[in-house]
Design an enzyme around this catalytic site. Structure first.
Site, short mmCIF file in Angstrom:
data_model
loop_
_atom_site.label_atom_id
_atom_site.label_comp_id
_atom_site.label_asym_id
_atom_site.label_seq_id
_atom_site.Cartn_x
_atom_site.Cartn_y
_atom_site.Cartn_z
N ARG A 1 23.34 37.94 51.15
CA ARG A 1 22.68 36.94 52.01
C ARG A 1 23.17 37.04 53.44
O ARG A 1 22.49 36.60 54.35
CB ARG A 1 22.93 35.56 51.45
CG ARG A 1 22.27 35.38 50.09
CD ARG A 1 22.72 34.12 49.40
NE ARG A 1 22.39 32.96 50.20
CZ ARG A 1 22.94 31.75 50.03
NH1 ARG A 1 23.85 31.58 49.11
NH2 ARG A 1 22.59 30.74 50.80
N LYS B 1 38.50 46.56 28.44
CA LYS B 1 39.95 46.74 28.30
C LYS B 1 40.24 47.76 27.20
O LYS B 1 39.67 47.68 26.11
CB LYS B 1 40.62 45.39 27.97
CG LYS B 1 40.47 44.35 29.09
CD LYS B 1 41.24 43.08 28.78
CE LYS B 1 40.88 41.95 29.72
NZ LYS B 1 41.46 42.02 31.06
N HIS C 1 34.64 36.08 25.91
CA HIS C 1 35.81 36.94 25.71
C HIS C 1 36.44 36.80 24.31
O HIS C 1 36.71 37.78 23.63
CB HIS C 1 36.89 36.64 26.75
CG HIS C 1 36.39 36.69 28.16
ND1 HIS C 1 35.42 37.58 28.58
CD2 HIS C 1 36.72 35.97 29.26
CE1 HIS C 1 35.19 37.40 29.87
NE2 HIS C 1 35.96 36.43 30.31
C1 BG6 Z 1 37.07 35.24 33.54
C2 BG6 Z 1 37.22 33.74 33.61
O1 BG6 Z 1 35.89 35.58 32.87
O2 BG6 Z 1 38.19 35.79 32.86
C3 BG6 Z 1 38.51 33.36 34.30
O3 BG6 Z 1 36.12 33.17 34.29
C4 BG6 Z 1 39.68 34.04 33.64
O4 BG6 Z 1 38.70 31.96 34.33
C5 BG6 Z 1 39.43 35.54 33.49
O5 BG6 Z 1 40.83 33.83 34.42
C6 BG6 Z 1 40.52 36.19 32.66
O6 BG6 Z 1 40.37 37.58 32.74
P1 BG6 Z 1 41.62 38.56 32.57
O7 BG6 Z 1 41.02 39.92 32.55
O8 BG6 Z 1 42.54 38.29 33.72
O9 BG6 Z 1 42.25 38.15 31.26
#
Ligand code: BG6
Length: 508
Positions: free
Chosen positions: A39, A180, A238
């Site tokens: 933007r 990962k 996740h």
């Molecule tokens: C993100 C979340 O998807 O994943 C965050 O929105 C979180 O809140 C992050 O901190 C954690 O990712 P990683 O790879 O640091 O474990």
């Protein structure tokens, strides 16, 4: 590759450094270009300067100036709103020019690194401009960032909107946990070895713990987080990805469809909780003020862009069951939170105790059970805990660990965690991306919890201090079942310490 949201944080911290790493590893084609769409009104030259700086700052293994310049010379920029057709006409013109200059042949990978409110609009605009359709040997793929919806209804609606312009095969829903190494290694560990799969079931496994603990608080993301909360932010995406790799059946092949079918089946087999079960089997928490290394750290309600009376959870613990022959009655305990004692993502497979031990005066219930720990981060590795005899004339048992550390064995390669995902998408390998039914299944399981929590706002918040191990209720969740969480507090050297105890005086 066209990045929507090109002036945002994700582009400079993750996407550009990942493309740099791919180029260094010679995994980018010669005929390649990056078009940023944002933007902010910027010239192409200003965008290139900004990205060169970002690479110097954020490239994970330092930058080689030649390589950096090669990547930066392939950058282009279009300014405009993602909701306006004019932006997409300008994009269309620029892409035609890029195709001519860089021989990219009309193959476009779009990355929606934008706020979720514009995902559907951007895709409709791509469709309307004729930029979404494949054909005549050209491919078009769209990577969609998270969060994918805020609940089951909105996730379903977003899937329907996207499918108006794209078939499922062109949609790549990203979850950076799947990038990962150790997460991907779960499949290799389980299915490329002969000895684990035979014991990977309810007969031998007592329970599973999945922990995603973060030391940090909300770090300036209060605006987003206060509307989302820990459950939405971490669980349907996740944590369920980790769970489905641990619990899935062996796929018939490692082809995307086969792997995703098995992962989806696990999610479909997780029971939805009744409101009574939500009350018994879920715990929410919110961090209050705490003291870390002598410094007082503010509580969640005092964070920027967070309501001072916020009822948003920064911690969640759940006990779930998977209704199938492999896992019936095996609890899966999940926990995640911010402002905790230690940053660690790990999966603990707790095996059942030996049924009988032929050592004098050694009660079976006193023996420690075998534990397999899959460390996802910060150290990547796998450890197996078992009993061994302590040398000496008396029979004494000690607990020891076989410990495999990724970095020790394979060394470490500079990585942001996005390289594999970007590369896979370029090759049309969707194995590590979420399919529509998987996303919806994740929300289906989370929805009853969200509903009960909304109907009954938490009364005890804040209920754990910043820097602690989380709320006491989470310990009670396992204690009621006679179990306990793997200790979260930082214990350097603890991994290698042997817990000796003589037979007959065994620690329970
Ligand atoms: C993100 C979340 O998807 O994943 C965050 O929105 C979180 O809140 C992050 O901190 C954690 O990712 P990683 O790879 O640091 O474990």
């Amino acid at each position: 590759m066209v990045i929507f949201g090109a002036t945002g944080d994700l582009t400079k911290r993750k996407l550009l450094p990942s493309l740099y790493n791919l180029m260094q590893a010679e995994l980018l084609p010669e005929d390649f270009a990056i078009v940023g769409v944002g933007r902010e009104s910027l010239s192409g030259a200003a965008f290139r300067d900004r990205m060169a700086q970002a690479l110097t700052e954020f490239a994970t293994g330092g930058t080689d100036p030649d390589l950096r310049d090669r990547l930066v010379s392939r950058l282009y920029y279009v300014a405009g709103e993602f909701t306006e057709a004019a932006t997409f006409r300008a994009l269309q013109d620029l892409l035609a020019k890029v195709d001519a200059e860089q021989k990219t042949r009309g193959n476009y990978l779009y990355y929606l690194a934008t706020p979720p409110t514009v995902f559907a609009t951007a895709v409709h605009q791509l469709g309307a401009a004729g930029l979404a359709a494949e054909g005549e040997g050209r491919w078009r793929r769209v990577i969609v960032e998270k969060p994918f919806g805020q609940d089951l209804e909105s996730a379903r609606a977003l899937n329907q909107e996207l499918r108006k312009d794209l078939p499922e095969s062109q949609i790549y829903r990203i979850d950076h946990y799947l990038g990962k190494e150790t997460v991907q290694n779960i499949m290799v560990f389980r299915f490329a070895n002969g000895i684990f799969e035979p014991v990977w079931n309810r007969r031998y496994i007592d329970h599973v713990q999945i922990t995603v603990a973060e030391e940090a608080g909300v770090e300036g993301r209060g605006g987003y987080y206060d509307a989302a909360g820990a459950l939405r932010d971490m669980v349907p995406n996740h944590i369920f990805q980790l769970l489905s790799f641990i619990a899935m059946e062996p796929p018939v092949s490692f082809e995307a469809g086969a792997v995703r079918d098995e992962k989806a089946k696990v999610l479909h087999a997780i029971q939805s909780m009744t409101p009574e079960e939500v009350l018994r089997r879920s715990v929410r928490g919110q961090y209050g003020e705490g003291v870390v290394a002598g410094q007082t750290i503010r509580g969640y309600r005092a964070e920027g862009r967070v309501s001072p009376s916020s009822n948003t959870e920064t911690y969640v613990a759940l006990k779930l069951f998977i209704d199938n022959w492999r896992w019936a009655e095996v609890p899966f305990y999940l926990r995640t939170g911010k402002g905790l004692a230690r940053r660690v993502t790990e999966i603990v497979i707790q095996f059942k105790r030996a049924p009988f031990v032929p050592f004098k005066d050694c009660p079976v219930e006193g023996l420690l059970a075998n534990q397999l720990v899959i460390n996802i981060q910060p150290e990547e590795g796998i450890a197996l805990r078992f009993q061994a005899k302590v040398p000496g004339p008396a029979v004494r048992m000690g607990e020891v660990e076989m410990d495999f550390q990724y970095a020790e064995h394979f060394g470490s390669v500079p990585s942001t965690g996005y390289e594999t995902l970007l590369h896979d998408c370029m090759l049309a390998d969707a194995t590590l991306f979420q399919r529509d039914d998987m996303v919806e299944a994740g929300w289906r399981i989370s929805q009853p919890i969200l509903d009960v929590w909304k109907a009954l706002p938490a009364r005890s918040f804040p209920n754990y201090p910043f820097g602690s191990r989380g709320p006491k209720d989470a310990d009670d969740l396992l204690a009621r079942d006679g179990r306990q969480w793997k200790v979260l507090t930082h214990d350097p050297g603890g991994r290698r310490r042997r817990n000796e105890h003589p037979a007959g005086a065994v620690r329970a």
